[in-house]
Design a protein around this motif. Structure first.
Motif, PDB file in Angstrom:
ATOM      1  N   SER A  70       7.342  -1.813   2.777  1.00 18.60           N
ATOM      2  CA  SER A  70       8.342  -1.869   2.361  1.00 18.60           C
ATOM      3  C   SER A  70       9.064  -3.374   1.956  1.00 18.60           C
ATOM      4  O   SER A  70      10.232  -3.623   1.152  1.00 18.60           O
ATOM      5  N   ASP A  71       8.414  -4.341   2.882  1.00 18.48           N
ATOM      6  CA  ASP A  71       9.169  -5.461   2.561  1.00 18.48           C
ATOM      7  C   ASP A  71       8.095  -6.335   2.025  1.00 18.48           C
ATOM      8  O   ASP A  71       9.242  -7.428   1.818  1.00 18.48           O
ATOM      9  N   LEU A  94       1.354 -12.456   0.216  1.00 20.65           N
ATOM     10  CA  LEU A  94       1.121 -11.235   0.860  1.00 20.65           C
ATOM     11  C   LEU A  94       0.918  -9.969  -0.817  1.00 20.65           C
ATOM     12  O   LEU A  94       0.337  -9.196  -0.810  1.00 20.65           O
ATOM     13  N   ARG A  95       2.579  -9.436  -1.843  1.00 21.35           N
ATOM     14  CA  ARG A  95       2.552  -9.111  -2.950  1.00 21.35           C
ATOM     15  C   ARG A  95       1.030  -9.114  -3.709  1.00 21.35           C
ATOM     16  O   ARG A  95       0.240  -8.670  -3.961  1.00 21.35           O
ATOM     17  N   MET A 127      -4.716   6.463  -2.791  1.00 20.58           N
ATOM     18  CA  MET A 127      -3.283   7.724  -3.060  1.00 20.58           C
ATOM     19  C   MET A 127      -3.006   7.544  -2.040  1.00 20.58           C
ATOM     20  O   MET A 127      -1.316   7.813  -1.956  1.00 20.58           O
ATOM     21  N   GLU A 128      -2.340   6.473  -0.843  1.00 22.34           N
ATOM     22  CA  GLU A 128      -1.759   6.800   0.029  1.00 22.34           C
ATOM     23  C   GLU A 128      -0.863   5.570  -0.227  1.00 22.34           C
ATOM     24  O   GLU A 128       0.529   5.048  -0.204  1.00 22.34           O
ATOM     25  N   PHE A 129      -1.165   4.095  -0.658  1.00 15.34           N
ATOM     26  CA  PHE A 129      -0.916   3.964  -0.941  1.00 15.34           C
ATOM     27  C   PHE A 129      -0.308   3.944  -2.864  1.00 15.34           C
ATOM     28  O   PHE A 129       1.413   3.526  -2.817  1.00 15.34           O
ATOM     29  N   GLY A 135       8.356   2.231  -2.252  1.00 21.04           N
ATOM     30  CA  GLY A 135       9.688   2.887  -1.758  1.00 21.04           C
ATOM     31  C   GLY A 135      10.259   4.401  -1.573  1.00 21.04           C
ATOM     32  O   GLY A 135      11.062   4.518  -1.826  1.00 21.04           O
ATOM     33  N   GLY A 136       9.098   4.325  -0.880  1.00 19.58           N
ATOM     34  CA  GLY A 136       9.371   6.406  -1.707  1.00 19.58           C
ATOM     35  C   GLY A 136       8.054   7.360  -2.247  1.00 19.58           C
ATOM     36  O   GLY A 136       8.866   8.281  -1.718  1.00 19.58           O
TER      37      GLY A 136
END
Length: 607
Positions: A70-71, A94-95, A127-129, A135-136
């Motif tokens: 999220s950051d 990081l992105r 799938m978790e990512f 952002g949800g």
């Protein structure tokens, strides 16, 4: 330079141990000072690395990226050269590393060298990512990369696809974005154009295109359709799973209403359910515009009427595809008939040449086709309407009657059942049942004469009574039922089935002797009971029958043929046996006895 770096990485991987990787992972998770461990761990997430090394690095990186997603700087944000903010530079870096990690995971998931256990962990991580990386909201970009890689993979990916279907296709948002991704890939393939057949390069392109179409169909056919009402609010979503496990029912509803009110960009379950049919329809329509290989074409036609048409927003959009398939002829037309019949009867599709095409499908080969059972049931349904013109009903009855001479016994049973239903539904064609001479032809109605006059009859203008006896005026080779002159003929072929060599056929013909014009005394025959028959089913039924009287025949000598020569004028049945040790004397004696013997004892009495 790149090759030198890869060689260094391979040497580094050989010297690295599993315990060292665990230490690097713990350091990365414990302090920001060890951020340089991130590229090292990332280099081990590949199909060429040992599975245990790849798995250990994957778990450490997954634990590191999950809380900081999220950051991270949005992908659309660009870093300018004048930027001095170290935190922004760090988050942008990081992105980029996160994108490299996702790309490595996708490559591992479709690699044929990957272990199945590793593939399952990789898919769960991706799938978790997908669930947390936006952002949800559902991260469609990561999911599209996964679907794109599955479709464009050159090696089989059945294991990954089966995992995706079994674990995640139950979520409505996963199905929704799968349809969107498949539509994009199909549309891109269509816009690129389809290669020709000149040159080895183009032939290779054709093979790759067919491979992509196979993979697209493999994914698209596994998408479950939306079940139940679109207004249901309890559709399960992957992007919201795990967030409301500890909340009560009222809290869940309140949180859902609040999220829908505050953020209009978030797709709710009800919104996706309402749009699901549209996306499902677009995905299938775009796919069907591609040049489908023959095997995919047949698979689509087999399942289209059950798995696709009931779940489309507007099934009439398939009319072009189905009418073109129906016009091809042969097995393709037979397979397209099921879906086309649904559009005709349930969705108001108009197809003027439908019965002409259906009439052209009546060939001897249809009685040996794989899908003949469904075809005969649909044929009976298509001829059920009482508003069917007499010339059409008579043409189908006569065509089926002519086919009864050349089809197997199981086909004869189906033909008798179809003609029985036709005669019962359409009393106007009962004149075909018994017509001994041309006197009956004079009783044709004026409407029948007009139909016959418009049928390009070479004898137009001559009197009906001038026709010769024993001449069948039905044109079996005519593809237009209106021009076949079936109303001037009779069902004399059915009379020959009275003496059919197969007892069930000869017994079943007796059902046509009833007065079928009185509908109250007769019932329609279920075509389903005869449509899937074969030699084995007839033989099985016969050996299970209880026979009270068994016919016996006595011969002075052993017969050498199944039928007597007198049954077939102009045919000869000779026994070409080997001579015995006595110089063939016994064979000559047997032949003389056969010539003197009475073959009439072997003949079946005729009615």
């Amino acid at each position: 330079m790149a090759s030198i770096l890869s060689k260094k990485q391979k040497k580094k991987q050989k010297t690295t141990t599993l315990s060292h990787l665990k230490t690097l992972g713990h350091q990365l998770l414990s302090s920001r000072a060890h951020i340089n461990n991130l590229p090292t761990l990332l280099s081990f997430v590949s199909s060429s690395s040992p599975p245990q090394f790849a798995l250990e690095s994957l778990l450490s990186l997954h634990s590191f990226f999950t809380p900081v997603l999220s950051d991270l700087t949005p992908s659309s944000a660009k870093l300018s050269a004048a930027t001095d903010d170290p935190d922004l530079i760090y988050r942008t870096w990081l992105r980029a590393k996160f994108h490299d990690f996702v790309r490595s995971l996708v490559d591992v998931s479709v690699s044929p060298q990957s272990d199945e256990t590793l593939n399952e962990v990789v898919l769960d991580t991706l799938m978790e990512f997908v669930k947390l990386g936006n952002g949800g909201r559902f991260n469609s970009a990561i999911y599209h990369k996964l679907i794109y890689s599955i479709i464009h993979s050159t090696s089989p990916v059945d294991f990954v696809l089966d995992l995706l279907v079994s674990k995640y296709f139950k979520y409505i948002d996963v199905r929704y974005f799968t349809c969107i991704s498949v539509e994009k890939i199909s549309r891109t393939l269509e816009e690129k154009g389809f290669p020709g057949t000149n040159g080895n390069k183009e032939n290779h392109s054709i093979e790759s295109t067919e491979h992509l179409i196979h993979k697209i169909h493999q994914v698209l056919s596994r998408i479950p359709a939306l079940e139940g009402s679109v207004d249901k609010m309890d559709h399960e979503m992957w992007s919201e799973s795990g967030e409301n496990e500890n909340l009560s029912g009222e809290q869940k509803e309140g949180k859902k209403r609040k999220s829908e009110k505050n953020n209009s960009k978030v797709l709710s379950a009800s919104t996706i359910a309402k749009r699901m049919k549209l996306k499902f329809t677009k995905a299938w329509i775009t796919f069907l515009r591609l040049p489908l290989p023959l095997d995919v074409y047949k698979q689509v036609l087999v399942s289209l009427h059950q798995a696709v048409i009931p779940h489309l927003s507007n099934p009439v959009m398939l009319c072009d595809f189905l009418t073109k398939s129906y016009d091809i002829g042969g097995v393709i037309s037979v397979m397209a008939l099921s879906s086309l019949y649904i559009l005709l009867t349930q969705h108001g599709l108009e197809y003027p040449n439908f019965y002409e095409k259906l009439y052209a499908l009546l060939t001897p080969s249809i009685f040996m086709a794989k899908h003949r059972a469904k075809f005969f049931q649909l044929l009976d349904s298509c001829l059920k309407s009482p508003l069917l013109p007499a010339y059409l009903a008579s043409a189908f009855a006569k065509k089926l009657s002519r086919l009864s001479i050349s089809v197997p016994p199981s086909g004869g049973l189906v033909i008798v059942a179809l003609i029985h239903n036709l005669l019962r539904r359409h009393p106007s064609i009962n004149c075909l049942v018994h017509r001994e001479d041309d006197e009956a032809a004079k009783e044709d109605t004026e409407a029948d004469k007009r139909v016959s006059d418009n049928a390009d009859d070479a004898r137009t203008g001559t009197d009906v009574s001038d026709r010769k006896l024993g001449v069948d005026h039905f044109n079996d080779e005519e593809r237009d039922p209106k021009k076949s002159r079936a109303m001037r003929s009779s069902l004399w072929e059915i009379d020959t089935l009275r003496h059919h060599y197969c007892p069930p056929v000869s017994r079943f013909v007796l059902s046509l002797e009833n007065d079928l014009t009185v509908r109250a005394k007769t019932t329609e025959i279920s075509i389903q009971d005869f449509s899937s028959g074969s030699y084995s089913t007839i033989f099985g039924d016969e050996i299970r029958r209880r026979v009270k009287q068994v016919p016996l025949a006595f011969y002075k000598a052993t017969p050498t043929s199944l039928f007597a020569e007198s049954d077939f004028a102009g045919w000869t049945f000779k026994y070409d046996g080997k001579k015995n040790k006595n110089g063939g004397a016994e064979e000559n004696e047997t032949t003389e006895e056969l010539k003197e013997g009475d073959h009439n004892t072997a003949k079946r009495p005729r009615i």
